[in-house]
Design a protein around this motif. Structure first.
Motif, PDB file in Angstrom:
ATOM      1  N   SER A  15       0.826  -1.208   0.000  1.00 24.50           N
ATOM      2  CA  SER A  15       0.000   0.000   0.000  1.00 24.50           C
ATOM      3  C   SER A  15       0.856   1.252   0.000  1.00 24.50           C
ATOM      4  N   SER A  16       1.967   1.232   0.784  1.00 27.75           N
ATOM      5  CA  SER A  16       2.863   2.392   0.802  1.00 27.75           C
ATOM      6  C   SER A  16       3.533   2.582  -0.548  1.00 27.75           C
ATOM      7  N   THR A  17       3.867   1.447  -1.191  1.00 28.14           N
ATOM      8  CA  THR A  17       4.462   1.535  -2.523  1.00 28.14           C
ATOM      9  C   THR A  17       3.474   2.091  -3.528  1.00 28.14           C
ATOM     10  N   ALA A  18       2.217   1.642  -3.410  1.00 29.97           N
ATOM     11  CA  ALA A  18       1.184   2.148  -4.316  1.00 29.97           C
ATOM     12  C   ALA A  18       0.949   3.629  -4.077  1.00 29.97           C
ATOM     13  N   GLU A  19       0.981   4.054  -2.790  1.00 30.38           N
ATOM     14  CA  GLU A  19       0.783   5.467  -2.476  1.00 30.38           C
ATOM     15  C   GLU A  19       1.928   6.309  -3.019  1.00 30.38           C
ATOM     16  N   SER A  21       3.792   5.568  -5.560  1.00 34.05           N
ATOM     17  CA  SER A  21       3.643   5.568  -7.004  1.00 34.05           C
ATOM     18  C   SER A  21       2.603   6.584  -7.446  1.00 34.05           C
ATOM     19  N   PHE A  22       1.514   6.704  -6.700  1.00 30.27           N
ATOM     20  CA  PHE A  22       0.491   7.692  -7.022  1.00 30.27           C
ATOM     21  C   PHE A  22       1.031   9.106  -6.870  1.00 30.27           C
ATOM     22  N   SER A  23       1.829   9.339  -5.814  1.00 30.84           N
ATOM     23  CA  SER A  23       2.420  10.662  -5.601  1.00 30.84           C
ATOM     24  C   SER A  23       3.369  11.023  -6.739  1.00 30.84           C
ATOM     25  N   GLU A  24       4.159  10.050  -7.147  1.00 33.41           N
ATOM     26  CA  GLU A  24       5.082  10.303  -8.255  1.00 33.41           C
ATOM     27  C   GLU A  24       4.324  10.606  -9.541  1.00 33.41           C
ATOM     28  N   LYS A  25       3.245   9.858  -9.778  1.00 33.89           N
ATOM     29  CA  LYS A  25       2.448  10.106 -10.984  1.00 33.89           C
ATOM     30  C   LYS A  25       1.817  11.488 -10.937  1.00 33.89           C
ATOM     31  N   LEU A  26       1.318  11.872  -9.764  1.00 30.63           N
ATOM     32  CA  LEU A  26       0.707  13.193  -9.620  1.00 30.63           C
ATOM     33  C   LEU A  26       1.729  14.298  -9.832  1.00 30.63           C
ATOM     34  N   THR A  29       2.624  14.485 -13.479  1.00 32.36           N
ATOM     35  CA  THR A  29       1.523  15.084 -14.237  1.00 32.36           C
ATOM     36  C   THR A  29       1.526  16.596 -14.081  1.00 32.36           C
TER      37      THR A  29
END
Length: 202
Positions: A15-19, A21-26, A29
């Motif tokens: 979950s921390s890795t997914a979070e 990854s989402f921060s990096e994508k944001l 972007t």
């Protein structure tokens, strides 16, 4: 025996890795959209500076009607003056250039002069490019407007003294800059235009 505990730990890591990854994508972007926006408005020199002028007028109206935040206005004026000086200053200081040395970058360090007989096009290389000058100044106005919404930045001062000191500093600074231009015989703008040699017609 360690399926439940390990699954919980592994689940937390995933979950921390997914979070992350989402921060990096944001973040990527936002950077991409900023670059697209920057590339779109960079050629719009006149509209950008018109918007800057309107923003500056809006800030002045805000100060005038609120009758406060004079220290914020003074700080903004000093910052804009420093940016203007960097905008008018050449990237290479003529006083530090060794005229006797000949290198590959010698032509790049030459300044556009006021001589009309010079046929060579010499673009003026600024210490602060026009885009950065506008961007920093525009952000400074936004920050100053935001500060006028807080009472902590409304420090009581005798504003005529600030106005007098600002104009004295403006006069002395511009006088020094103009004297520097006259001494080294350059203008803070590109003189002439590129000339392409074509085939001579007989």
């Amino acid at each position: 025996m360690m399926n439940a505990g390990d699954d919980g730990i592994l689940g937390g890591d995933s979950s921390s890795t997914a979070e992350l990854s989402f921060s990096e994508k944001l973040f990527r972007t936002m950077i991409t959209r900023y670059r697209v926006f920057r590339d779109a408005i960079t050629p719009m020199v006149v509209p950008r500076w018109v918007f800057f002028g309107l923003s500056l007028v809006a800030f002045a109206v805000r100060i005038w009607t609120a009758e406060g935040w004079y220290i914020v206005a003074y700080g903004l004026g000093i910052f804009l003056l420093s940016q203007l000086i960097d905008f008018l200053t050449p990237r290479f200081n003529p006083a530090s250039i060794d005229l006797d040395s000949k290198g590959e970058d010698e032509d790049e360090m030459q300044l556009p002069t006021t001589s009309k007989d010079d046929e060579e096009f010499r673009p003026f290389v600024r210490k602060l490019p026009e885009w950065k000058f506008w961007m920093k100044s525009q952000v400074a106005i936004f920050v100053a407007l935001a500060l006028t919404l807080t009472q902590q930045a409304n420090i009581p001062v005798f504003w005529p003294i600030l106005v007098l000191y600002f104009f004295i500093l403006l006069t002395l600074t511009m006088k020094e800059r103009i004297a520097h231009m006259i001494k080294y015989k350059y203008v803070p703008f590109s003189v002439g235009k590129p000339k392409h040699k074509g085939k001579s017609s007989d």
